[in-house]
Design a protein around this motif. Structure first.
Motif, PDB file in Angstrom:
ATOM      1  N   ILE A  38      -0.355  48.038  53.791  1.00 40.48           N
ATOM      2  CA  ILE A  38       0.868  47.757  54.567  1.00 40.48           C
ATOM      3  C   ILE A  38       1.153  46.250  54.571  1.00 40.48           C
ATOM      4  O   ILE A  38       2.276  45.815  54.325  1.00 40.48           O
ATOM      5  N   GLY A  39       0.107  45.467  54.819  1.00 38.96           N
ATOM      6  CA  GLY A  39       0.280  44.014  54.840  1.00 38.96           C
ATOM      7  C   GLY A  39       0.756  43.474  53.501  1.00 38.96           C
ATOM      8  O   GLY A  39       1.647  42.622  53.422  1.00 38.96           O
ATOM      9  N   THR A  68      -1.587  41.751  58.324  1.00 38.12           N
ATOM     10  CA  THR A  68      -0.503  41.247  57.469  1.00 38.12           C
ATOM     11  C   THR A  68      -0.570  39.730  57.329  1.00 38.12           C
ATOM     12  O   THR A  68      -0.263  39.179  56.260  1.00 38.12           O
ATOM     13  N   ALA A  69      -0.989  39.045  58.372  1.00 38.54           N
ATOM     14  CA  ALA A  69      -1.089  37.580  58.327  1.00 38.54           C
ATOM     15  C   ALA A  69      -2.006  37.108  57.200  1.00 38.54           C
ATOM     16  O   ALA A  69      -1.831  36.010  56.663  1.00 38.54           O
ATOM     17  N   LEU A  70      -2.976  37.937  56.819  1.00 37.25           N
ATOM     18  CA  LEU A  70      -3.883  37.579  55.719  1.00 37.25           C
ATOM     19  C   LEU A  70      -3.110  37.318  54.430  1.00 37.25           C
ATOM     20  O   LEU A  70      -3.538  36.525  53.596  1.00 37.25           O
ATOM     21  N   TYR A  71      -1.983  38.005  54.267  1.00 37.92           N
ATOM     22  CA  TYR A  71      -1.176  37.864  53.046  1.00 37.92           C
ATOM     23  C   TYR A  71      -0.157  36.734  53.153  1.00 37.92           C
ATOM     24  O   TYR A  71       0.560  36.445  52.204  1.00 37.92           O
ATOM     25  N   PHE A  72      -0.062  36.133  54.322  1.00 41.13           N
ATOM     26  CA  PHE A  72       0.851  35.003  54.534  1.00 41.13           C
ATOM     27  C   PHE A  72       0.038  33.739  54.842  1.00 41.13           C
ATOM     28  O   PHE A  72       0.351  33.009  55.786  1.00 41.13           O
ATOM     29  N   ASP A  73      -1.011  33.515  54.064  1.00 37.72           N
ATOM     30  CA  ASP A  73      -1.859  32.326  54.236  1.00 37.72           C
ATOM     31  C   ASP A  73      -2.368  32.158  55.667  1.00 37.72           C
ATOM     32  O   ASP A  73      -2.417  31.029  56.188  1.00 37.72           O
ATOM     33  N   ASN A  74      -2.714  33.272  56.308  1.00 42.79           N
ATOM     34  CA  ASN A  74      -3.279  33.221  57.664  1.00 42.79           C
ATOM     35  C   ASN A  74      -2.390  32.482  58.671  1.00 42.79           C
ATOM     36  O   ASN A  74      -2.895  31.742  59.516  1.00 42.79           O
ATOM     37  N   VAL A  75      -1.068  32.643  58.577  1.00 44.40           N
ATOM     38  CA  VAL A  75      -0.187  32.035  59.594  1.00 44.40           C
ATOM     39  C   VAL A  75      -0.592  32.555  60.971  1.00 44.40           C
ATOM     40  O   VAL A  75      -1.114  33.661  61.096  1.00 44.40           O
ATOM     41  N   PRO A  76      -0.341  31.783  62.017  1.00 46.33           N
ATOM     42  CA  PRO A  76      -0.681  32.264  63.362  1.00 46.33           C
ATOM     43  C   PRO A  76       0.103  33.529  63.728  1.00 46.33           C
ATOM     44  O   PRO A  76       1.261  33.677  63.346  1.00 46.33           O
ATOM     45  N   VAL A 148      14.562  33.646  63.326  1.00 52.02           N
ATOM     46  CA  VAL A 148      14.002  34.929  62.912  1.00 52.02           C
ATOM     47  C   VAL A 148      14.351  35.136  61.445  1.00 52.02           C
ATOM     48  O   VAL A 148      15.521  35.272  61.089  1.00 52.02           O
ATOM     49  N   LEU A 149      13.335  35.147  60.582  1.00 50.12           N
ATOM     50  CA  LEU A 149      13.608  35.349  59.154  1.00 50.12           C
ATOM     51  C   LEU A 149      13.651  36.826  58.789  1.00 50.12           C
ATOM     52  O   LEU A 149      14.234  37.197  57.774  1.00 50.12           O
ATOM     53  N   GLY A 150      13.039  37.654  59.598  1.00 50.29           N
ATOM     54  CA  GLY A 150      13.078  39.067  59.279  1.00 50.29           C
ATOM     55  C   GLY A 150      12.339  39.902  60.296  1.00 50.29           C
ATOM     56  O   GLY A 150      11.587  39.382  61.135  1.00 50.29           O
ATOM     57  N   ILE A 151      12.588  41.208  60.221  1.00 52.14           N
ATOM     58  CA  ILE A 151      11.934  42.190  61.081  1.00 52.14           C
ATOM     59  C   ILE A 151      11.341  43.248  60.153  1.00 52.14           C
ATOM     60  O   ILE A 151      12.059  43.839  59.352  1.00 52.14           O
ATOM     61  N   ALA A 152      10.036  43.435  60.242  1.00 53.78           N
ATOM     62  CA  ALA A 152       9.358  44.439  59.416  1.00 53.78           C
ATOM     63  C   ALA A 152       8.765  45.501  60.323  1.00 53.78           C
ATOM     64  O   ALA A 152       8.008  45.184  61.237  1.00 53.78           O
ATOM     65  N   ALA A 153       9.124  46.741  60.059  1.00 57.31           N
ATOM     66  CA  ALA A 153       8.531  47.848  60.805  1.00 57.31           C
ATOM     67  C   ALA A 153       7.781  48.744  59.835  1.00 57.31           C
ATOM     68  O   ALA A 153       8.169  48.867  58.674  1.00 57.31           O
ATOM     69  N   VAL A 154       6.715  49.345  60.308  1.00 55.79           N
ATOM     70  CA  VAL A 154       5.983  50.266  59.445  1.00 55.79           C
ATOM     71  C   VAL A 154       6.771  51.566  59.309  1.00 55.79           C
ATOM     72  O   VAL A 154       7.033  52.030  58.210  1.00 55.79           O
ATOM     73  N   ILE A 155       7.185  52.134  60.436  1.00 53.11           N
ATOM     74  CA  ILE A 155       7.948  53.386  60.411  1.00 53.11           C
ATOM     75  C   ILE A 155       9.254  53.183  61.166  1.00 53.11           C
ATOM     76  O   ILE A 155       9.249  52.707  62.309  1.00 53.11           O
ATOM     77  N   GLU A 156      10.345  53.502  60.527  1.00 48.20           N
ATOM     78  CA  GLU A 156      11.648  53.408  61.193  1.00 48.20           C
ATOM     79  C   GLU A 156      12.211  54.804  61.413  1.00 48.20           C
ATOM     80  O   GLU A 156      12.206  55.632  60.505  1.00 48.20           O
TER      81      GLU A 156
END
Lengths: 192, 192
Positions: A38-39, A68-76, A148-156
């Motif tokens: 998912i991330g 998911t943060a792991l895939y974005f260079d560990n952002v806070p 806000v750059l985006g909104i990600a949902a797992v299930i919509e």
């Protein structure tokens, strides 16, 4: 995201025409192997965005956001709280969030220390239904002057209108599995 | 765990002699890079245990448990809920948990579907203070007939007696940073 849809079909339980229960892998017991997929997929869909913070809301969004943060260079990762803890003595940004299932309104809170005007935020949650939680989180970011750059949902659950309302308000919304309707005990996904 | 202790000293805030506020990196804003180190260290300390499930409690334990699971071959993470969600229609195991800071008692709940008699469980939480949350989680595992192999806390406030009570009850407890006392605005760690 095909493996997610397959998992929703095999392990999810539809309750009536409104609710999909996925607590065997997404929001009570967590399948961390699936969360890694998912991330990775959220990163792929928002790879053009210079995100420097992930914002979610307790409780079910937290693990998805952290992995998911792991895939974005560990952002806070910051998670909004639904109740005011005794140690939350700082000033906070607050936005009301209506729960349609419970018929209640709670206030999502983030300490002013953890949202800033230079924040470029990806909002993550497990479900996107009426869009109340995601909309509230957008307000928190904007109270701080951030973007806000985006909104990600797992299930919509598209039939509850949240994504449409958020897109009309100008937000980029991307959900990994979009349910068009639940009918006669069968989940109908939108074709990607 | 020296980098954790250093971080508590540099970024934590002691409030009086009882509370250490670490919401800049552990339980409101989350430093995922640090969480990876925490997960690795928990694995090191429990590397002799054949753990097949991680149990935590919402909300602050969830991200720590999810990241730590990466070091245990992605074992499933289950988080106990403090309120009964509308979708929790299954039978559940329940244990009362007293909050000393709030003066309240809540019930930690896990669906009977997600704890079993063959489970060998590592319990993870952000703080270990009076030991109420960890003790309650142990009861849930035991109601299911499972085995608690250990309790890992990121920060232990030893002076509140939780670890001693849990060890006297036969549990293995290991905390990454153990605070002996907070005095005159200074945190005193136990030497490892």
């Amino acid at each position: 995201m095909e493996i997610l849809k397959a998992r929703i079909v095999s392990d999810g339980m539809e309750i009536g025409t409104e609710i999909v229960k996925v607590d065997s892998f997404l929001n009570h017991q967590l399948d961390i192997g699936l969360f890694l997929e998912i991330g990775k997929e959220i990163k792929r869909r928002f790879s053009d965005c210079a995100i420097n913070k992930i914002l979610t809301i307790e409780a079910s969004g937290i693990a998805i956001a952290a992995i998911t943060a792991l895939y974005f260079d560990n952002v806070p990762v910051v998670f909004a709280k639904k109740t005011q803890p005794s140690t939350m003595t700082d000033e906070f940004y607050g936005a009301p969030i209506k729960s349609f299932t419970k018929g209640t309104v709670s206030v999502a809170r983030v300490s002013k220390k953890y949202l800033h005007k230079d924040d470029r935020v990806l909002i993550i949650d497990d479900f996107l239904a009426h869009g109340e939680a995601a909309g509230g989180l957008c307000k928190l970011v904007e109270q701080a002057g951030g973007t806000v750059l985006g909104i990600a949902a797992v299930i919509e659950k598209e039939f509850q209108g949240g994504s449409q309302r958020l897109r009309e308000a100008g937000y980029r919304v991307d959900s990994l599995a979009v349910i068009e309707k639940i009918e006669n005990g069968k989940i109908h996904f939108k074709t990607e």
